[in-house]
Design an enzyme around this catalytic site. Sequence first.
Site: not given
Length: 675
Positions: A452, A235, A527, A231
């Site tokens: 993080e 096209k 994760d 998508p």
Amino acid sequence: MSENDPRNPQDNNSNDPKGNESPVNFKGLIFLGIAMLLIFVAINMKSTKQGDLKTWPEFQKLVVEGQIDGEKPLELTRKQESSEEVLIAYLKTNSDETQNNKLEIPVNIEFQKEEISELLGAHNLTYTPKFESNTMSAVLITLLPILLILLILFFFFRQQMKMAGRGAMSFGKSKAKMLSMDTKKVTFKDVAGVTEAKEEVSELVEFLKDPKKFQRLGGQIPKGVLMVGAPGTGKTLLARAIAGEADVPFFSISGSDFVEMFVGVGASRVRDMFEQGKKHAPCLIFIDEIDAVGRHRGHGLGGGHDEREQTLNALLVEMDGFETQEGVIIIAATNRPDVLDPALLRPGRFDREVTVGLPDVRGRHAILEVHAKKVKMADGVDLEIIARGTPGYSGAELANVINEAALMAASKNLKAITISELEEARDKVRWGKERRSLALSEKEKENTAYHEAGHAILNELLEHTDPLHKVTIIPRGPALGVTMFLPEEDKYTQRKFEMLDHLVVAMGGRVAEEIVFGDVTNGAGGDIKMATDVARKMVCQWGMSEELGMVEYGDHQEHTFLARDMSTTRSYSEDTAQKIDNEVKRLIDTAYNKAREMLLSHREQLDLIAHALLEYETLDASHIKDLMDDGEMGNPPPSPTPPDFDSPKKSSSNNTEKQSADDDINPGDLAPVGA
């Protein structure tokens, strides 16, 4: 083409050049008004001047007193519809002629005949028998409402039948719209990033313009072209470009337009569509989302869909049957080619399958340049930076990046779009807007910072990983924090060592939480999901397990097809399934243990990076490297300011990124984001 050329695209509504219709049907209102007037006239046909109703004794008194006018003969009237007998007489009048002097006296002539004759004869009065008939009025009053209803129904049905394509009697008519080339014309210059697909479909345009060039050697143009792609890859835009380049009629229709609640309507619309194409041949017909009608037959749950299968059968016959339509070329688009019926994909129907894939870095640059022409860019904006940092973005996403950047610049009252707006728009399109207003406790912020930091340290230490770009604990979209990587180039394959190191990086967040706090949270759900998916594919699809070897286990498809999947059985034994589960767990456990060992040996750097994230919220790759090498940052970022909810915030990113699997967003199978 000339204006009178029958192939010249015309608007369906020839009466109104704008294609608008008046919401008020004036003809119907006039007709209804005339009909109501006729009913009123019919009801009042018998309403002549009425007289005062008197009883027989009152009339006798008036006769005796000489108040009855003898110059006007009296009338004895019998009404047909009621058989009521009334004697009509007139009072003597003075000069006032407007006074109503008419009298009506109900009588019964059968019993009062002699009494009436004696009374009138004694006073020199005579009467004349009269027979009154209101048959015509009664008939009109009875039949006119029925005729009115019938005429109204006929009028509206006639109007509906005249409305081509939308009338109550036009269910079987095709809903294909002939596109006009005069408005919003799109050409191949407006299509970028899909060079090979553009070359393949451009052959159709060349054939329609000069068919002898291809027929000289006996070649035939494909009857159908199927455009396949994810998508947003362009096209439909490519089909519009074909319409803009080809000097032939171009019909457009959606696959869902064939399916109706009435059985047989879809097949009828297919036949009517090809009949229209035959009248305008040579022509192009574009069917968008053809999987709505071309789905595999015999795979429906609880039996096939008869209406859809009849429509598909009609389409198969029209494309390549005994009576094929010459000069009618079908172009179809879908993002689910796996569910299409094999009979639709064979040569002779859709002879050519054109893959419209995600653009590479050069294609992304070209797409950004096309859309940047429609907005005002600041001087010195290098779109190459945005193109290099958006791996896996589709054409629609890149167009959205330019549009979001324009909206941000306008909200900031800027005169042009700068690189800052483009970078923030890129992040917003992929991961959502920064949620600085999200109220997080200090404990949750600290947990996110260590999570993080675990990802960032392992990404820097391991050899086979993409370069780190940025780490932030500012919530964005569904994620509370993001660790971003920047691939040096577009990747189409992944090596085994790269995937193993990526598994270690994915485990870094959970391991850091466990080491520091002695407890874990559900923040590592993304994760774990990503790591499990990658490990299972390594074992079952990619032959990267020494114990199970180079064997594919299971029928793996990009998309699931429920009816087909329910009918298939597993191709391996229970013992093999247990081995697969053990091997997947071994890969993840190995990555977890390696991540734990590396973070324990770099505990000091883990604390430094986490504390820096708590202080500055966002760190670039250079800041992470300085902290790991020197223990301090040479050029620290500016301290974060409290969020201003009255004006948009600038992005602190300087390049594009790829997200780690530290939240519920699935970044894909180790490929760049979106691939």
